[in-house]
Design an enzyme around this catalytic site. Structure first.
Site, mmCIF file in Angstrom:
data_model
loop_
_atom_site.group_PDB
_atom_site.id
_atom_site.type_symbol
_atom_site.label_atom_id
_atom_site.label_comp_id
_atom_site.label_asym_id
_atom_site.label_seq_id
_atom_site.Cartn_x
_atom_site.Cartn_y
_atom_site.Cartn_z
ATOM 1 C CG ASP A 1 -1.900 1.132 1.227
ATOM 2 O OD1 ASP A 1 -2.961 0.955 0.595
ATOM 3 O OD2 ASP A 1 -1.610 2.190 1.827
ATOM 4 C CB ILE A 2 1.091 4.182 -2.302
ATOM 5 C CG1 ILE A 2 1.485 3.296 -3.491
ATOM 6 C CG2 ILE A 2 1.860 5.494 -2.351
ATOM 7 C CD1 ILE A 2 1.178 3.912 -4.846
ATOM 8 C CD GLU B 1 -4.570 4.074 -1.534
ATOM 9 O OE1 GLU B 1 -4.750 4.458 -0.373
ATOM 10 O OE2 GLU B 1 -5.451 4.121 -2.413
#
Length: 572
Positions: A438-439, A481
């Site tokens: 996950d960004i 994301e």
């Protein structure tokens, strides 16, 4: 059939011994009679030419229907005259076949074989009391001796034929085959025709050739044309069947494989080249078949009007060449030195050339005009089938990929995870690990710089993950994301170490984007970090969806809640 140089030398050497010895023997035992009429003999020779050039094909077996003329010449003029006629017939047949240089040995092979057959069958006839007395009355002994001669000729021919295939070609064939049945039937047809022609010839003279010979030749011509029409119908039927099979397949490589396999069965070919038009600028080779195998090294591309392929592309029509000298000056493809006959046909779809196919043979004059037409139909089938396969594969690929990042989507990811777990349950794979990436603070990127900038980050992240993971696993955009990675065969510790390598690589990389929310759009370079959750099977679970939940739990509880930019393993 191909044989070695040593055997070819043996054949030529045997020919220089057998043929002269046979003619010497014939000139001593049965020379040309004093009553020999050269004009009559020439008439029978002229009758022999169309008979030799019009073989009857039955069950794909060519049967030369000349024995009836051989019988007449033997009974009328003797063994020497029959041998002269037979050798002339062999020469005519070899000329008709237009043999390539490596097949020239077939002339001395057949010449020597038929010389031996003539001598032996003639000797059997003489040993049983046979003579040459055209003016004598015809009785039962004449018919019996004539039949013995014809049968001996036929039997010896079969024995020599089997010997040659076994010794010269190293191919074992059954003596009692379907070919033998048809040869036997032709014997029982040739014998009465030959006897009738002989009797009429001695009573009516040359007019008998018109009464018997011409009708037989016309019959052979009718059978030859009928056979030709049958072959054309058979080709058409096979072409239609192949067309249906091609349209059923939706994979590009499968379509090509079926086409090549069946074309090589249908046509006498040693070489096959399939070229595709790329960007409407050049022809690129997509398949090259040479001497029984596919060539890995492909020749350079061709432009329009360059080489035979380029000329076919430009003209939008097929070309047929009977021998090398017809196409040698125009070719740029670098064909093998032993290729002679050539078919070159465009692949057409909606009056547009999509490719070119080249089919070649080592033999001269092996292709006919009707084969060009059939091959043209097949190439059109292939063009349509390849286009359909491309559209199908493109649609399928789009259905399993994220349109933005071009990574696999969540649906494909779930399907592959199910497949891998099936292998895990069957013992085909010891373990599998899963990473959820996950960004960090991605919402801030969207809010600060705009969603287009966020999309740029996602695309660059996708490219970076693909370059890191490569063939080690399967990477997908799982949603928003979030990215997911399957690592087949990885244990949890190995996957955790690899995840740490991914995290550090991303952390050290600069990402380029544009500030779309500023008054003046400008280019920016930013740093991005990620949080990664790691889970493994069978260590954590034995169910695919549970493995995802474990990685998700590790991501948010073990990494996100404790400061982000971390790798966390699922802990039971």
């Amino acid at each position: 059939m191909v044989i070695g140089r040593k055997k070819k030398w043996i054949i030529w050497l045997a020919w220089t011994v057998v043929v002269p010895a046979s003619f010497l023997y014939a000139s001593q035992v049965s020379p040309l009679p004093s009553s020999f009429n050269a004009g009559d003999f020439i008439i029978l020779v002229l009758l022999m030419i169309p008979a030799a050039l019009l073989p009857v094909i039955i069950n794909q077996t060519p049967i030369s229907f000349t024995q009836w003329i051989v019988l007449v010449v033997f009974l009328q003029f003797g063994l020497l005259a029959e041998m002269i006629l037979t050798q002339f017939s062999i020469l005519i047949t070899m000329i008709r076949l237009r043999l390539s240089r490596d097949q020239y040995f077939r002339f001395p092979l057949n010449s020597a074989m038929f010389s031996a057959v003539s001598v032996l069958s003639g000797t059997v006839y003489y040993l049983l009391g046979g003579t040459h007395n055209p003016g004598a009355s015809v009785d039962v002994s004449f018919f019996l001796l004539a039949f013995v001669y014809v049968f001996a000729y036929y039997l010896l021919n079969q024995l020599f034929f089997n010997f040659i295939h076994s010794f010269i070609y190293s191919v074992k064939i059954s003596f009692f085959s379907k070919d033998l049945v048809w040869e036997t039937l032709s014997l029982f047809v040739a014998y009465p025709i030959g006897v009738i022609l002989y009797i009429l010839y001695n009573s009516a003279g040359n007019i008998s050739v018109l009464l018997v010979g011409i009708p037989v030749i016309l019959m052979l011509l009718v059978l030859h044309n009928y056979n030709r029409a049958s072959i054309m119908n058979e080709y058409l039927q096979k072409a239609v069947e192949l067309g249906h099979r091609l349209t059923e397949k939706l994979k590009f490589d499968e379509v090509l494989e079926i086409f090549v396999k069946n074309v090589l069965k249908m046509f006498p070919a040693n070489y096959l080249y399939i070229l595709e038009v790329v960007d409407d600028e050049r022809l690129e080779y997509i398949r090259c078949y040479e001497k029984g195998e596919f060539a890995e090294v492909k020749p350079p591309p061709l432009k329009k009007n360059e080489g035979i392929g380029g000329l076919v592309w430009s003209a939008k029509r097929g070309m047929l060449f009977h021998e090398r000298r017809e196409w040698q000056r125009m070719e740029k493809e670098g064909f093998p030195d032993d290729m002679e006959s050539l078919l070159a046909v465009p692949m057409m779809k909606n009056n547009r050339v999509t490719g070119v196919i080249l089919l070649g043979s080592k033999r001269k004059r092996v292709y006919d005009k009707f084969q060009l037409a059939i091959f043209d139909i097949l190439c059109s089938y292939l063009a349509i089938s390849l286009d359909n396969a491309k559209h199908y594969e493109k649609t399928k690929d789009e259905s399993i990929r994220c349109p933005l990042t071009k990574l696999y989507n969540a649906r494909y990811f779930h399907d592959k995870l199910e497949e891998i777990f099936e292998k895990l349950r069957n013992g085909e794979m010891p373990s599998v690990s899963l990473l959820l990436i996950d960004i960090d603070h991605f919402k801030m990127v969207n809010d600060t710089y705009g969603h287009q900038s966020g999309n740029e980050i996602l695309c660059q992240m996708a490219d970076l993950l693909k370059s890191i993971i490569q063939s080690k696993g399967i990477v997908a955009r799982y949603g928003g994301e979030e990215f997911a990675v399957i690592l087949p065969g990885y244990k949890k510790e190995e996957a955790s170490s690899f995840a740490e390598y991914i995290r550090k690589t991303i952390e050290s990389r600069s990402f380029v984007m544009y500030n779309d929310l500023a008054e003046v759009r400008r280019k920016l370079s930013v740093r991005v970090t990620v949080s990664i959750g790691v889970s493994a099977a069978p260590a954590d679970t034995d169910e695919p969806m549970a493995l995802l939940r474990c990685a998700d739990r590790a991501l948010y509880i073990g990494a996100k809640r404790v400061g982000r930019n971390k790798v966390a393993k699922y802990v039971i």
